[in-house]
Design a protein around this motif. Structure first.
Motif, PDB file in Angstrom:
ATOM      1  N   GLY A  69       0.808  -1.222   0.000  1.00 55.78           N
ATOM      2  CA  GLY A  69       0.000   0.000   0.000  1.00 55.78           C
ATOM      3  C   GLY A  69       0.835   1.263   0.000  1.00 55.78           C
ATOM      4  N   VAL A  70       2.011   1.211  -0.658  1.00 53.77           N
ATOM      5  CA  VAL A  70       2.876   2.381  -0.775  1.00 53.77           C
ATOM      6  C   VAL A  70       3.219   2.566  -2.249  1.00 53.77           C
ATOM      7  N   LYS A  71       4.013   3.607  -2.551  1.00 55.58           N
ATOM      8  CA  LYS A  71       4.492   3.809  -3.914  1.00 55.58           C
ATOM      9  C   LYS A  71       5.826   3.094  -4.093  1.00 55.58           C
ATOM     10  N   LYS A  72       6.132   2.728  -5.318  1.00 59.08           N
ATOM     11  CA  LYS A  72       7.401   2.027  -5.552  1.00 59.08           C
ATOM     12  C   LYS A  72       8.597   2.924  -5.231  1.00 59.08           C
ATOM     13  N   GLU A  73       8.348   4.248  -5.254  1.00 62.31           N
ATOM     14  CA  GLU A  73       9.420   5.184  -4.900  1.00 62.31           C
ATOM     15  C   GLU A  73       9.755   5.143  -3.411  1.00 62.31           C
ATOM     16  N   ASN A  74       8.895   4.503  -2.625  1.00 66.75           N
ATOM     17  CA  ASN A  74       9.156   4.330  -1.196  1.00 66.75           C
ATOM     18  C   ASN A  74      10.037   3.122  -0.908  1.00 66.75           C
ATOM     19  N   LEU A  75      10.389   2.366  -1.954  1.00 62.37           N
ATOM     20  CA  LEU A  75      11.053   1.087  -1.753  1.00 62.37           C
ATOM     21  C   LEU A  75      12.494   1.073  -2.257  1.00 62.37           C
ATOM     22  N   VAL A  76      13.326   0.351  -1.515  1.00 59.28           N
ATOM     23  CA  VAL A  76      14.655  -0.038  -1.964  1.00 59.28           C
ATOM     24  C   VAL A  76      14.760  -1.538  -1.737  1.00 59.28           C
TER      25      VAL A  76
END
Length: 351
Positions: A69-76
């Motif tokens: 439930g987040v944006k892919k830009e929130n992920l590493v």
């Protein structure tokens, strides 16, 4: 020419002893049907092995982002959570500021700090296996660490620490990493904090939900924090096969993961009840896919006796506050039955 800090470093120890029933590594006992294995094989066979994978793993990040439930830009993404712990240990603060974590806990926090020559602020858990808040605040104010690692649920004690205590530690000005490797078994999370605060990130992993062999760790953070950490990521750190298989498992076959997780939670509760019936065994509450228990018999001896009966568990008795404690992963029902039978038989042999 090798640095003294490397020479003094003790490597992370894995359990490689052979046994008929292996319940030592907190793996999900996910058995894939033949048609699923065939489908995965078909997709893997299409991989151009002479080509590098997508360096950003964009498709996989998009799928994981939808799950969280987040944006892919929130992920590493990392090659396991270990890589991400290492990145955070490098990125947060200067090396003359230390790292805080309660002990006992996941050893990679200590190993990463030692590797970088950062001081370690270690505070033993209280008797109830929660954070000793008073001692922790006292040590934090004395030694001024800048980074905190919190395993939630904690490995190897299996419990989630008090959220209020974690928040009070964070209020001391520490960049706080909440390692939620076992989230699927606790359902407790700091995910909203990670996507909205500058001082908090959450770690997740696919390793504990049936994909340990893929080595995919997940860091969730505000976009600007994720952007900075992503600068450090080694090129092509998520392999081509890992990206392909993870995409399949998280889309077409995720129901198998969910079913297996539900089974493990049910089995965990059953094992806790059965352990409480065995004289001389004290199980601790668990929010994870493993159970910590204390024995009135020497843990080294009991560990060997279980192994002699074909069951491998993890001996954690050398860790602070865990004298005579063992850790057992929750497996398939028949594996859990084998463990309980072996344990009862071993205990009887000492009477």
């Amino acid at each position: 020419m090798i640095s003294d800090r490397i020479k003094k470093l003790s490597p992370y120890k894995t359990e490689t002893t052979r046994a008929k029933v292996r319940l030592s590594s907190n793996e999900l006992p996910l058995l894939l049907p033949e048609d699923v294995r065939k489908r995965i094989g078909e997709e893997v066979s299409k991989i151009p092995l002479n080509r590098y994978p997508d360096p950003k793993a964009d498709e996989l990040r998009e799928i994981i982002a939808q799950h969280l439930g987040v944006k892919k830009e929130n992920l590493v993404l990392g090659n396991g959570s270990d890589e991400l712990i290492y990145y955070l240990s490098i990125a947060v603060g200067e090396f003359d500021r230390g790292v805080f974590y309660p002990i006992p806990t996941f050893p990679m926090y200590e190993i990463s700090a030692r590797l970088l020559g950062r001081s370690r602020v270690e505070v033993a858990l209280s008797e109830d296996k929660d954070i000793d808040l008073e001692a922790s605040i006292r040590s934090i104010r004395r030694f001024s660490p800048i980074l905190a690692f919190i395993s939630y649920p904690n490995n190897p004690t299996a419990n989630c620490f008090s959220r209020e205590k974690i928040e009070k530690i964070r209020q001391e000005g520490l960049f706080t990493v909440i390692d939620e490797a076992y989230f699927h078994f606790s359902k407790k999370t700091f995910l909203k904090d990670a996507s909205s605060r500058e001082d908090t990130v959450v770690l997740r992993t696919l390793s504990k939900i049936g994909m340990a062999g893929l080595r995919i760790g997940i860091l969730v953070a505000k976009e600007d924090i994720a952007h900075e950490i992503n600068k450090m990521r080694l090129p092509f750190n998520i392999t081509y096969p890992s990206q392909v298989i993870a995409r399949l498992m998280l889309t077409e076959f995720y129901h198998l993961v969910e079913n297996c997780v539900s089974m493990v939670i049910r089995e965990r509760e059953r094992i806790l009840v059965e352990l409480s019936k065995i004289e001389g065994i004290e199980p601790y509450p668990s929010d994870a896919n493993f159970i910590l228990f204390r024995s009135h018999i020497d843990a080294d001896t009991l560990h060997k006796e279980l192994l002699r009966r074909g069951v491998l568990v993890r001996n954690v008795s050398h860790l602070p506050t865990l004298e005579n404690c063992l850790r057992v992963s929750v497996g398939l029902p028949e594996e859990n039955d084998a463990f309980l039978e072996a344990l009862e038989d071993a205990i009887r042999s000492f009477i």
